[in-house]
Design an enzyme around this catalytic site. Structure first.
Site, PDB file in Angstrom:
ATOM      1  N   TRP A 132       0.871  -1.181   0.000  1.00  0.00           N
ATOM      2  CA  TRP A 132       0.000   0.000   0.000  1.00  0.00           C
ATOM      3  C   TRP A 132       0.908   1.231   0.000  1.00  0.00           C
ATOM      4  O   TRP A 132       1.839   1.312   0.814  1.00  0.00           O
ATOM      5  CB  TRP A 132      -0.862  -0.049   1.263  1.00  0.00           C
ATOM      6  CG  TRP A 132      -1.855   1.062   1.423  1.00  0.00           C
ATOM      7  CD1 TRP A 132      -2.689   1.572   0.465  1.00  0.00           C
ATOM      8  CD2 TRP A 132      -2.141   1.784   2.627  1.00  0.00           C
ATOM      9  NE1 TRP A 132      -3.475   2.556   0.999  1.00  0.00           N
ATOM     10  CE2 TRP A 132      -3.151   2.710   2.328  1.00  0.00           C
ATOM     11  CE3 TRP A 132      -1.634   1.735   3.934  1.00  0.00           C
ATOM     12  CZ2 TRP A 132      -3.675   3.584   3.280  1.00  0.00           C
ATOM     13  CZ3 TRP A 132      -2.160   2.597   4.878  1.00  0.00           C
ATOM     14  CH2 TRP A 132      -3.160   3.511   4.562  1.00  0.00           C
ATOM     15  N   ASP A 213      -0.458  -5.394   9.722  1.00  0.00           N
ATOM     16  CA  ASP A 213      -1.469  -4.412   9.318  1.00  0.00           C
ATOM     17  C   ASP A 213      -2.743  -5.197   8.983  1.00  0.00           C
ATOM     18  O   ASP A 213      -2.781  -5.957   8.014  1.00  0.00           O
ATOM     19  CB  ASP A 213      -0.978  -3.619   8.104  1.00  0.00           C
ATOM     20  CG  ASP A 213      -1.985  -2.551   7.697  1.00  0.00           C
ATOM     21  OD1 ASP A 213      -3.027  -2.425   8.375  1.00  0.00           O
ATOM     22  OD2 ASP A 213      -1.747  -1.847   6.695  1.00  0.00           O
ATOM     23  N   LYS A 248     -13.297  -0.695   6.627  1.00  0.00           N
ATOM     24  CA  LYS A 248     -13.893  -1.576   5.611  1.00  0.00           C
ATOM     25  C   LYS A 248     -14.931  -2.514   6.222  1.00  0.00           C
ATOM     26  O   LYS A 248     -16.036  -2.625   5.717  1.00  0.00           O
ATOM     27  CB  LYS A 248     -12.824  -2.431   4.930  1.00  0.00           C
ATOM     28  CG  LYS A 248     -11.486  -1.776   4.755  1.00  0.00           C
ATOM     29  CD  LYS A 248     -11.421  -0.821   3.597  1.00  0.00           C
ATOM     30  CE  LYS A 248     -10.216   0.085   3.783  1.00  0.00           C
ATOM     31  NZ  LYS A 248      -9.679   0.693   2.622  1.00  0.00           N
TER      32      LYS A 248
HETATM   33  C1  LIG Z   1      -3.295  -2.021   3.725  1.00  0.00           C
HETATM   34  C2  LIG Z   1      -4.028  -0.910   4.390  1.00  0.00           C
HETATM   35  N1  LIG Z   1      -3.686  -0.558   5.636  1.00  0.00           N
HETATM   36  C3  LIG Z   1      -4.313   0.418   6.295  1.00  0.00           C
HETATM   37  C4  LIG Z   1      -5.336   1.127   5.716  1.00  0.00           C
HETATM   38  C5  LIG Z   1      -5.922   2.248   6.511  1.00  0.00           C
HETATM   39  O1  LIG Z   1      -7.253   2.293   6.641  1.00  0.00           O
HETATM   40  P1  LIG Z   1      -7.997   3.488   7.388  1.00  0.00           P
HETATM   41  O2  LIG Z   1      -7.006   4.479   7.854  1.00  0.00           O
HETATM   42  O3  LIG Z   1      -8.906   4.063   6.363  1.00  0.00           O
HETATM   43  O4  LIG Z   1      -8.721   2.842   8.504  1.00  0.00           O
HETATM   44  C6  LIG Z   1      -5.732   0.810   4.402  1.00  0.00           C
HETATM   45  C7  LIG Z   1      -6.783   1.569   3.738  1.00  0.00           C
HETATM   46  O5  LIG Z   1      -6.962   1.590   2.566  1.00  0.00           O
HETATM   47  C8  LIG Z   1      -5.056  -0.241   3.740  1.00  0.00           C
HETATM   48  O6  LIG Z   1      -5.381  -0.595   2.498  1.00  0.00           O
END
Ligand SMILES: Cc1ncc(COP(=O)(O)O)c(C=O)c1O
Length: 399
Positions: A132, A213, A248
């Site tokens: 990511w 993560d 999500k």
């Molecule tokens: C791999 C990964 N880690 C962490 C996140 C963080 O998510 P959020 O900050 O929206 O809860 C995302 C969001 O797209 C992600 O794809």
């Protein structure tokens, strides 16, 4: 000379920037497979029924409006700790986990980065290639040197197991290693349960500091089943971190709801860790936003709402699975000779389609089909309505 003359414009976020271009595209038949949000069969980001019901209950109950504690809502921390470590896990009962409510999964990663850099004085992290895009950005901002380990085998559209394992074994002792708990973003390719055991063993041997993560719990095989990576680490005497996101699996994208869990070797150490995390949070954002945490805690604390939520997560997971099948079938029907069967082996919302940057650009320019330049698609953006058009467009570009 004005103060801000020296400020150069920053580049647009590669993913969110594409969403802006998509919004401005006047073609009515356009298809968006870019940004990582779950969409339903109507192409909408749904409000889960369990969430709406929890909101009604919260409004009626007249919740406390004062600040939350620095570490967040206690009922939330307790519930999401049990969720992340899986039913039957003995760890939550030991007091060895310092848990902290954070502003989303991103907030959990950023707090983890600050803690590791400032308190543990470590500044070397290893991330999968690819990963990511925000992973290296978050840790670089906290002063880390970013290294990558091989992960994806582009030829076979799967895990490059041997290269990955060998690279893990060669990481310098004591370094930090970032792993995706399930539904790897952007490839959709995950290690098996046996791989996770081996990975945890290597981390233990090399005295690495793993961060799991965990942004997509429930999107692979199930809420409990998806704890396989966390459980593999928990089964050792390793100290490690878990960053959870509820964006999500609860559809709480706007409420910024996540958690950081730090597993220590004993409960006294967990207490000291929590006290340091609290100092960091106090100087960054003081205390986390309450609303999403109240919703999550209300759902997880109610047998009825929890059952409803679990079935809604299963609904999202199953829809994505069936879209993968529909997509592969329609590509065949459209006369695409390349075998896209590998998409059925990949997990979660994302897949690496294997389409090249020039093909991705042609899809966008000529067919109003949007995906990330590296060929990543959000499978949840596919619906029974758009799948045929999407596959016809890909067939034309590949022919
Ligand atoms: C791999 C990964 N880690 C962490 C996140 C963080 O998510 P959020 O900050 O929206 O809860 C995302 C969001 O797209 C992600 O794809």
């Amino acid at each position: 000379m004005h103060l801000f003359d020296q400020v150069s414009p920053a580049p647009a976020d590669p993913i969110l920037g594409l969403s802006d271009t998509f919004r401005a595209d006047p073609r009515p038949e356009k298809v968006n497979l870019t940004v990582g949000v779950y969409q339903d069969e109507a192409g909408k980001v749904p409000a889960l029924r369990s969430v709406t019901e929890a909101e009604l209950r919260l409004t009626k109950s007249g919740r406390n409006r004062s600040y939350l504690p620095i570490s967040g809502l206690p009922a939330f921390n307790e519930q999401v700790q049990a969720l992340a470590f899986g039913e039957g896990s003995l760890l939550p009962g030991t007091g060895r986990i310092a848990s902290l409510q954070t502003p989303g999964g991103t907030g959990a990663l950023r707090v983890a980065a600050e803690f590791i850099a400032q308190v543990l004085n470590k500044r070397s992290i290893w991330v999968s290639k690819p990963t990511w895009a925000n992973h290296p950005a978050i840790f670089a901002r906290a002063g880390f040197e970013i290294h990558d380990y091989p992960y994806f085998d582009a030829k076979n559209h799967g895990l490059d197991r041997e290269a990955f394992i060998n690279a893990l074994k060669a990481i310098p002792e004591g370094d930090v290693v970032l792993l995706h708990g399930c539904c790897h973003n952007p490839t959709g390719v995950d290690p098996s349960a046996a791989d996770w055991e081996q990975i945890a063993g290597i981390c233990r041997e090399r005295k690495l500091v793993p961060i799991v993560d965990f942004a997509y719990q429930g999107f692979d095989r199930g809420l409990a089943e998806d704890t396989v990576a966390v459980q593999a680490f928990a089964a050792t005497d390793l100290e490690f971190l878990v960053a959870s996101s509820f964006s999500k699996n609860f559809g709480l994208y706007q409420e910024r709801t996540g958690a950081l869990h730090v597993v220590a070797d004993k409960s006294q150490a967990a207490g000291r860790v929590l006290s340091q995390l609290q100092v960091l949070v106090r100087t960054m954002y003081s205390n986390p936003p309450a609303y999403g945490a109240h919703i999550v805690a209300t759902i997880l604390n109610s047998t009825e709402l929890r059952a409803q939520w679990e079935s809604e997560v299963a609904g999202m997971r199953n829809r994505i699975r069936s879209m993968r099948e529909l997509f592969v079938q329609h590509l065949k029907n459209a006369g695409v000779s390349k075998d896209f069967g590998f998409l059925l082996e990949q997990n979660g919302m994302f897949s690496f389609s294997g389409l090249k940057p020039a093909e991705v650009e042609q899809l966008r320019e000529e067919h109003a089909v949007y995906m990330i330049g590296n060929g990543r698609i959000n499978v949840a953006g596919i619906t029974s309505d758009n799948v045929e058009r999407l596959c016809q467009a890909i067939a034309k570009v590949l022919s």
